[in-house]
Design a protein around this motif. Structure first.
Motif, PDB file in Angstrom:
ATOM      1  N   CYS A   1       0.828  -1.205   0.000  1.00  0.00           N
ATOM      2  CA  CYS A   1       0.000   0.000   0.000  1.00  0.00           C
ATOM      3  C   CYS A   1       0.863   1.255   0.000  1.00  0.00           C
ATOM      4  O   CYS A   1       0.663   2.172  -0.802  1.00  0.00           O
TER       5      CYS A   1
ATOM      6  N   ASP B   1       1.438   4.089  -3.014  1.00  0.00           N
ATOM      7  CA  ASP B   1       1.227   5.517  -2.798  1.00  0.00           C
ATOM      8  C   ASP B   1       2.443   6.312  -3.251  1.00  0.00           C
ATOM      9  O   ASP B   1       2.335   7.315  -3.979  1.00  0.00           O
TER      10      ASP B   1
ATOM     11  N   SER C   1      -2.854   3.589  -3.929  1.00  0.00           N
ATOM     12  CA  SER C   1      -2.294   2.478  -3.157  1.00  0.00           C
ATOM     13  C   SER C   1      -3.042   1.173  -3.395  1.00  0.00           C
ATOM     14  O   SER C   1      -2.473   0.086  -3.240  1.00  0.00           O
TER      15      SER C   1
END
Length: 274
Positions: free
Chosen positions: A217, A221, A252
């Motif tokens: 994640c 990002d 993400s």
């Protein structure tokens, strides 16, 4: 901040309603909308794309998740890559013949936005198609949303050391660790919920899900933040007040969806008691 929270309060229940109550093909349409708008925003950000290339790439991205609910996902990807790449090469040949100077990297970006990115989001649909699909479909959102939230709030209150100041000035090392911790705790809590619903649960594997899911994640990002910095834009769009564009909100999730799909396939953490 207030606008951001209001959009989340409206958007999250709508997303959950589709996951819980809509058929898988409808969920595929929703994921396709996210993929298509993300492709549009990315290509508008990098520039140099002709209107026809923009529309074709967006359509390809929007169709892939939905078609994967009807046909084999691998076959859909193969066909869409062939068709889109052929269309982009035709644009390239047209550009050269008219001395307009379309760059090969622009063609590559269109193929990335129109096939690879929606393929990553197609993992969301694949999870929902599994037996007891709802419990799997929720995993990427639990990981991505709570990892983002954990990193954000821990960073605000405890953050002192910058993580990647040139990519994302507000992210901190403490926030990144907080995101990992919150995600792992959330996975354990989810395990107890599943256990109450008569699932066999391997909590060690859920901890693995939380760690690698949050890592994916945060990398997702940062990777899309790098593209924004490279092209000098603050947000990919403005469709979601307080969040920016669709790609700003779901950046993400592209990485998280694939990571969770891999973990579920290779390291099963739970199954329904017969």
């Amino acid at each position: 901040m207030k606008t951001r929270i209001i959009v989340a309060i409206i958007g999250i229940p709508l997303l959950l309603a589709v996951i819980f109550f809509a058929p898988v093909w409808a969920y595929g349409i929703l994921v396709g909308i996210i993929a298509g708008m993300s492709a549009w925003e990315l290509l508008r950000c990098v520039g140099g794309v002709t209107p026809r290339m923009l529309w074709i790439s967006t359509a390809s991205a929007g169709l892939m998740p939905f078609l994967s609910t009807v046909f084999d996902a691998g076959a859909v990807f193969t066909v869409m890559v062939f068709l889109l790449f052929a269309a982009m090469l035709c644009e390239l040949m047209h550009s050269v013949s008219h001395e307009k100077g379309l760059k090969l990297e622009t063609v590559a970006l269109c193929v990335l936005a129109g096939t690879v990115m929606p393929l990553m989001l197609t993992s969301l649909v694949k999870l929902a198609q599994r037996p007891h699909g709802i419990v799997y479909a929720l995993l990427p959102y639990i990981v991505s949303f709570l990892s983002d939230s954990g990193a954000y709030f821990v960073g605000i209150f405890l953050g002192k050391h910058k993580l990647c100041p040139l990519l994302s000035p507000k992210k901190t090392v403490e926030g990144a660790i907080g995101g990992l911790a919150v995600t792992i705790a959330s996975m354990v809590a989810y395990g107890f919920i599943l256990k109450a619903l008569d699932f066999n649960v391997n909590f060690i594997m859920l901890i693995v899900y939380g760690f690698f899911g949050s890592a994916a994640c945060q990398l997702g990002d940062l990777s899309f933040s790098a593209i924004k910095r490279l092209y000098g834009v603050k947000d990919y769009g403005r469709i979601l007040p307080g969040h920016g564009g669709m790609l700003d909100r779901f950046d993400s999730t592209f990485w998280t969806a694939v990571m969770v799909d891999i973990l579920v396939s290779w390291l099963p953490a739970f199954d329904k008691i017969v």
